[in-house]
Design an enzyme around this catalytic site. Structure first.
Site, PDB file in Angstrom:
ATOM      1  N   HIS A 273       0.854  16.239  29.294  1.00 14.50           N
ATOM      2  CA  HIS A 273       0.762  17.352  28.339  1.00 14.50           C
ATOM      3  C   HIS A 273       1.238  16.893  26.971  1.00 14.50           C
ATOM      4  CE1 HIS A 273       4.973  17.654  29.618  1.00 14.50           C
ATOM      5  NE2 HIS A 273       5.223  18.530  28.657  1.00 14.50           N
TER       6      HIS A 273
ATOM      7  N   HIS B 299       3.552  17.647  24.695  1.00 13.62           N
ATOM      8  CA  HIS B 299       4.891  17.630  24.086  1.00 13.62           C
ATOM      9  C   HIS B 299       5.315  16.218  23.669  1.00 13.62           C
ATOM     10  CE1 HIS B 299       6.033  21.711  26.081  1.00 13.62           C
ATOM     11  NE2 HIS B 299       5.413  21.867  24.938  1.00 13.62           N
TER      12      HIS B 299
ATOM     13  N   ASP C 210       8.058  14.629  23.815  1.00 12.26           N
ATOM     14  CA  ASP C 210       8.849  13.800  24.736  1.00 12.26           C
ATOM     15  C   ASP C 210       7.990  13.244  25.885  1.00 12.26           C
ATOM     16  OD1 ASP C 210       8.828  16.569  25.648  1.00 12.26           O
ATOM     17  OD2 ASP C 210      10.225  15.959  27.205  1.00 12.26           O
ATOM     18  N   HIS C 211       6.674  13.465  25.818  1.00 15.04           N
ATOM     19  CA  HIS C 211       5.749  12.874  26.794  1.00 15.04           C
ATOM     20  C   HIS C 211       4.657  12.035  26.133  1.00 15.04           C
ATOM     21  CE1 HIS C 211       7.412  15.236  30.189  1.00 15.04           C
ATOM     22  NE2 HIS C 211       7.837  15.947  29.156  1.00 15.04           N
TER      23      HIS C 211
ATOM     24  N   HIS D   5       3.386  25.670  31.399  1.00 16.37           N
ATOM     25  CA  HIS D   5       4.347  24.998  30.509  1.00 16.37           C
ATOM     26  C   HIS D   5       3.631  24.709  29.193  1.00 16.37           C
ATOM     27  CE1 HIS D   5       7.662  22.459  29.270  1.00 16.37           C
ATOM     28  NE2 HIS D   5       6.835  21.451  29.088  1.00 16.37           N
TER      29      HIS D   5
ATOM     30  N   ASP E 163       5.996  18.205  33.345  1.00 16.54           N
ATOM     31  CA  ASP E 163       6.944  19.320  33.293  1.00 16.54           C
ATOM     32  C   ASP E 163       6.407  20.556  34.012  1.00 16.54           C
ATOM     33  OD1 ASP E 163       8.476  17.615  31.792  1.00 16.54           O
ATOM     34  OD2 ASP E 163       8.254  18.702  29.908  1.00 16.54           O
TER      35      ASP E 163
ATOM     36  N   HIS F 246      11.701  15.220  34.160  1.00 15.95           N
ATOM     37  CA  HIS F 246      13.091  15.341  33.679  1.00 15.95           C
ATOM     38  C   HIS F 246      14.104  15.387  34.820  1.00 15.95           C
ATOM     39  CE1 HIS F 246      12.238  16.285  29.403  1.00 15.95           C
ATOM     40  NE2 HIS F 246      11.126  16.804  29.878  1.00 15.95           N
TER      41      HIS F 246
HETATM   42 FE    FE Z   1       9.309  17.364  28.751  1.00 22.56          FE
HETATM   43 ZN    ZN Z   2       7.123  19.506  28.165  1.00 21.61          ZN
END
Ligand code: FE
Ligand code: ZN
Length: 255
Positions: free
Chosen positions: A56, A58, A60-61, A114, A133, A171
């Site tokens: 996805h 985001h 942090d990915h 998400h 996530d 995570h």
């Molecule tokens: Fe994340």
């Molecule tokens: Zn995420």
């Protein structure tokens, strides 16, 4: 030969994963939280990155995507529905696609909620799930973009996978998730066992990921929104399961 999987930590609480096919040498990174730790993990194994599988949009990915592509010339795969939000994708995926990594054919599972286009990657031979996530150990991702009914349907798709599936989520949130789960389902023996196991692992400085899906099915409240006992505990006997899911998600958001 099944895929060899390597799990390592990235950023503060993200996981990085590599999946390697010994026969062909093909190697995938699942998500790109940060290029540095992924490059280190590849070099430690002597593997060369050929595939980047994004779940996805985001940051942090995806933050390491450009750097990894520039360094390895790998092919970046990601959710078709998020093409406008992820720069640098080469191949767009939805549930109608399969993805070959060496000798292993991965399935794509759509898990909106998400983020709207969130996808998971499932290896049905090695029974490995890479779910970003969408699902966490004893929890699930916050519902940033979707609505409860499709998100619950997506989690049910994951729940339908075999118990022996090892879940590789994005995570290390298990301890906080366990605390919330225990607050709404305190008499669940499977949950108590998982919470204690997680605490033992964390006290020893170890990760709680990957984890066995069959254990989570019995303990994770977000996978049990249609369990009559949990519905009653939520004061929602007779409600639609997705409504119970929504209530649990909302309760967790303010826990
Ligand atoms: Fe994340
Ligand atoms: Zn995420």
């Amino acid at each position: 030969m099944p895929l060899q999987i390597k799990t390592f930590s990235c950023r503060s609480d993200n996981f990085g994963f590599l999946a390697h096919d010994e026969a062909t040498g093909e190697t995938a990174a699942i998500d790109a939280p940060h290029a540095g730790p992924i490059i280190d993990a590849l070099e430690a194994e002597g593997w060369r990155l050929t595939h980047l599988l994004i779940t996805h949009h985001h940051a942090d990915h995806t933050e390491g995507l450009a750097e990894l592509k520039a360094k390895y010339g790998c092919t970046a795969y990601g959710p078709m529905a998020e093409v406008d939000r992820i720069a640098g994708l080469d191949e767009l995926l939805d549930a109608s696609h399969m993805l070959d990594l060496g000798e292993t054919r991965l399935e794509i599972i759509e898990t909106p909620g998400h983020t709207l286009g969130h996808i998971c990657y499932f290896d049905p031979t090695g029974l490995s799930l890479f779910c970003g996530d969408a699902l966490f150990s004893l929890g699930c991702g916050r519902m940033f973009e979707g609505s409860p009914e499709p998100m619950w349907e997506g989690l049910k798709r994951l729940r339908a996978l075999p118990d022996e599936t090892m879940v590789h989520c994005g995570h290390e949130y298990t301890i906080a998730n366990a605390r919330f789960a225990m607050s709404i389902d305190p008499d669940n023996g499977a949950l108590k066992r998982r919470a204690a196991e997680a605490q033992t692992l964390r006290d020893a400085g170890k990760a709680t990921v990957p984890f066995r899906l069959g254990d989570d099915k019995k303990a994770n409240p977000f996978l049990r929104a249609d369990d009559p006992g949990l519905m009653a505990k939520m004061g929602m006997a007779g409600a639609q399961p997705f409504e119970v899911f929504a209530a649990i998600r909302k309760a967790k958001d303010s826990f």
